[in-house]
Design a protein around this motif. Structure first.
Motif, PDB file in Angstrom:
ATOM      1  N   LEU A 105       1.073  -1.093  -0.310  1.00  0.00           N
ATOM      2  CA  LEU A 105       0.103   0.306  -0.097  1.00  0.00           C
ATOM      3  C   LEU A 105       0.768   0.891  -0.164  1.00  0.00           C
ATOM      4  O   LEU A 105       1.588   0.858   1.396  1.00  0.00           O
ATOM      5  CB  LEU A 105      -1.251   0.310   1.114  1.00  0.00           C
ATOM      6  CG  LEU A 105      -2.163  -0.928   0.944  1.00  0.00           C
ATOM      7  CD1 LEU A 105      -2.172  -2.434   1.744  1.00  0.00           C
ATOM      8  CD2 LEU A 105      -3.276  -0.345   1.776  1.00  0.00           C
ATOM      9  N   ILE A 158      -1.046  -0.628  -4.172  1.00  0.00           N
ATOM     10  CA  ILE A 158      -2.294   0.102  -4.260  1.00  0.00           C
ATOM     11  C   ILE A 158      -2.219   1.506  -4.375  1.00  0.00           C
ATOM     12  O   ILE A 158      -0.924   1.933  -3.037  1.00  0.00           O
ATOM     13  CB  ILE A 158      -4.205  -0.769  -3.663  1.00  0.00           C
ATOM     14  CG1 ILE A 158      -5.166   0.304  -3.974  1.00  0.00           C
ATOM     15  CG2 ILE A 158      -3.353  -0.665  -1.792  1.00  0.00           C
ATOM     16  CD1 ILE A 158      -6.383  -0.660  -3.352  1.00  0.00           C
ATOM     17  N   ALA A 218      -2.208   7.382  -9.851  1.00  0.00           N
ATOM     18  CA  ALA A 218      -2.487   5.818  -9.837  1.00  0.00           C
ATOM     19  C   ALA A 218      -2.381   5.270 -11.119  1.00  0.00           C
ATOM     20  O   ALA A 218      -1.695   4.063 -11.875  1.00  0.00           O
ATOM     21  CB  ALA A 218      -3.635   6.083  -9.448  1.00  0.00           C
ATOM     22  N   VAL A 249      -1.581   1.166 -10.859  1.00  0.00           N
ATOM     23  CA  VAL A 249      -2.512   0.947  -9.445  1.00  0.00           C
ATOM     24  C   VAL A 249      -4.004   1.274  -9.609  1.00  0.00           C
ATOM     25  O   VAL A 249      -4.422   2.165 -10.323  1.00  0.00           O
ATOM     26  CB  VAL A 249      -1.478   1.259  -8.221  1.00  0.00           C
ATOM     27  CG1 VAL A 249      -0.213   0.272  -9.010  1.00  0.00           C
ATOM     28  CG2 VAL A 249      -1.096   2.466  -7.615  1.00  0.00           C
ATOM     29  N   ARG A 250      -4.424   1.022  -8.482  1.00  0.00           N
ATOM     30  CA  ARG A 250      -5.862   1.512  -8.433  1.00  0.00           C
ATOM     31  C   ARG A 250      -5.416   2.480  -6.464  1.00  0.00           C
ATOM     32  O   ARG A 250      -4.335   2.626  -6.967  1.00  0.00           O
ATOM     33  CB  ARG A 250      -6.287   0.121  -7.888  1.00  0.00           C
ATOM     34  CG  ARG A 250      -6.823  -0.637  -8.444  1.00  0.00           C
ATOM     35  CD  ARG A 250      -7.687  -2.322  -7.188  1.00  0.00           C
ATOM     36  NE  ARG A 250      -8.302  -3.249  -7.900  1.00  0.00           N
ATOM     37  CZ  ARG A 250      -9.191  -3.570  -8.696  1.00  0.00           C
ATOM     38  NH1 ARG A 250     -10.619  -2.221  -8.954  1.00  0.00           N
ATOM     39  NH2 ARG A 250      -9.139  -5.008  -9.022  1.00  0.00           N
ATOM     40  N   TYR A 251      -6.673   3.427  -7.206  1.00  0.00           N
ATOM     41  CA  TYR A 251      -6.807   4.851  -6.532  1.00  0.00           C
ATOM     42  C   TYR A 251      -7.738   4.272  -4.735  1.00  0.00           C
ATOM     43  O   TYR A 251      -8.724   4.205  -5.469  1.00  0.00           O
ATOM     44  CB  TYR A 251      -5.862   5.587  -6.541  1.00  0.00           C
ATOM     45  CG  TYR A 251      -6.166   6.483  -5.972  1.00  0.00           C
ATOM     46  CD1 TYR A 251      -5.279   6.898  -5.323  1.00  0.00           C
ATOM     47  CD2 TYR A 251      -7.369   8.170  -6.441  1.00  0.00           C
ATOM     48  CE1 TYR A 251      -5.941   8.196  -3.811  1.00  0.00           C
ATOM     49  CE2 TYR A 251      -7.647   9.014  -4.994  1.00  0.00           C
ATOM     50  CZ  TYR A 251      -6.653   9.102  -3.907  1.00  0.00           C
ATOM     51  OH  TYR A 251      -6.599  10.286  -4.016  1.00  0.00           O
ATOM     52  N   ALA A 285     -10.082  -0.404   0.760  1.00  0.00           N
ATOM     53  CA  ALA A 285      -8.772  -0.408   0.492  1.00  0.00           C
ATOM     54  C   ALA A 285      -7.570  -2.212   0.787  1.00  0.00           C
ATOM     55  O   ALA A 285      -7.335  -2.811  -0.422  1.00  0.00           O
ATOM     56  CB  ALA A 285      -7.459   0.074   0.978  1.00  0.00           C
ATOM     57  N   LEU A 292      -6.729  -5.348  -3.191  1.00  0.00           N
ATOM     58  CA  LEU A 292      -5.275  -5.315  -2.374  1.00  0.00           C
ATOM     59  C   LEU A 292      -5.244  -6.906  -2.250  1.00  0.00           C
ATOM     60  O   LEU A 292      -4.630  -7.541  -3.537  1.00  0.00           O
ATOM     61  CB  LEU A 292      -4.286  -4.414  -2.068  1.00  0.00           C
ATOM     62  CG  LEU A 292      -2.581  -5.477  -2.218  1.00  0.00           C
ATOM     63  CD1 LEU A 292      -2.212  -4.687  -3.655  1.00  0.00           C
ATOM     64  CD2 LEU A 292      -2.080  -4.354  -1.030  1.00  0.00           C
ATOM     65  N   ASP A 314      -6.835  -8.561  -5.135  1.00  0.00           N
ATOM     66  CA  ASP A 314      -6.155  -8.371  -7.323  1.00  0.00           C
ATOM     67  C   ASP A 314      -4.633  -9.023  -7.637  1.00  0.00           C
ATOM     68  O   ASP A 314      -4.107  -9.944  -8.147  1.00  0.00           O
ATOM     69  CB  ASP A 314      -5.110  -6.796  -6.928  1.00  0.00           C
ATOM     70  CG  ASP A 314      -6.372  -5.870  -7.786  1.00  0.00           C
ATOM     71  OD1 ASP A 314      -7.062  -6.495  -7.786  1.00  0.00           O
ATOM     72  OD2 ASP A 314      -6.261  -4.635  -7.025  1.00  0.00           O
TER      73      ASP A 314
END
Length: 213
Positions: free
Chosen positions: A86, A119, A142, A147-149, A163, A167, A170
């Motif tokens: 993270l 993430i 991101a 990556v995701r945000y 969050a 992750l 994924d």
């Protein structure tokens, strides 16, 4: 006694000091929030399990790293044995956002030839009046990092669960695709006593069809 789990993922929290990494972890693992937090010295350890799908429990080993430069030599040794990270910044502190690329680059270099699933987390979303980083800027970063945000608040318990779950999912999906697997001498992913045989989503659906009598 520990509940049986199918897989264990080691996840590390990265980011400058004071962005709230410890607060996020305490909210996620213990369900508590404190306005007063002592700076992390070196590395702290937390744990929690998530049910990702029926019959699949993932145990998360969560490592809280110190953001101060003087502890960097300690924390870098934990990068290579982690499967997820993270990248946390403080929405009210522009510098912490500007340093995200440095954190991403440093970790990515240390874990070569392997890769880590990330993430991006914009923390302290409850302090909207003090905000210094817009959602558009963060989403653009991101996208650049692939990556995701997610924006979170440990104080308000907003999106904290989401969050960590995003992750974890994924990483699990990449395991299904065969892009991540357990390896001898690597602690990023470990199989439990009741590990499940993983198949890509399409193949899983076909298998379920063929099993219906």
């Amino acid at each position: 006694m520990d509940i049986l789990w199918q897989y264990q993922f080691r996840i590390i929290l990265l980011g400058d000091s004071t962005v709230g990494k410890s607060s996020l972890l305490k909210r996620f693992t213990d369900g508590v929030y404190s306005d007063v937090a002592d700076p992390t010295v070196g590395v702290d350890f937390y744990a929690r399990s998530l049910d990702i799908e029926p019959g699949v429990k993932i145990k998360l080993q969560l490592w809280d790293t110190a953001g101060q430069e003087r502890f960097r030599s300690i924390t870098t040794s934990y990068y290579r044995n982690s499967v997820g990270g993270l990248l946390v910044f403080d929405l009210t502190n522009r510098k912490t956002f500007d340093h995200v690329r440095e954190w991403h680059r440093e970790v990515s270099e240390h874990i070569l030839p392997h890769h880590m699933v990330y993430i991006l987390v914009g923390h302290k979303s409850d302090l909207s009046r003090e905000r210094k980083v817009s959602r558009d800027e963060a989403e653009q970063l991101a996208a650049e990092l692939g990556v995701r945000y997610v924006e979170t608040s440990a104080k308000c318990n907003s999106n904290v669960e989401r969050a960590f779950e995003l992750l974890t999912r994924d990483i699990y999906e990449l395991m299904k695709m065969g892009e991540i697997s357990t390896r001898d001498g690597w602690d990023g992913v470990k199989s439990g006593l009741t590990a499940k045989v993983l198949y890509p989503a399409e193949e899983e659906a076909e298998r379920e069809k063929s099993c219906n009598c």
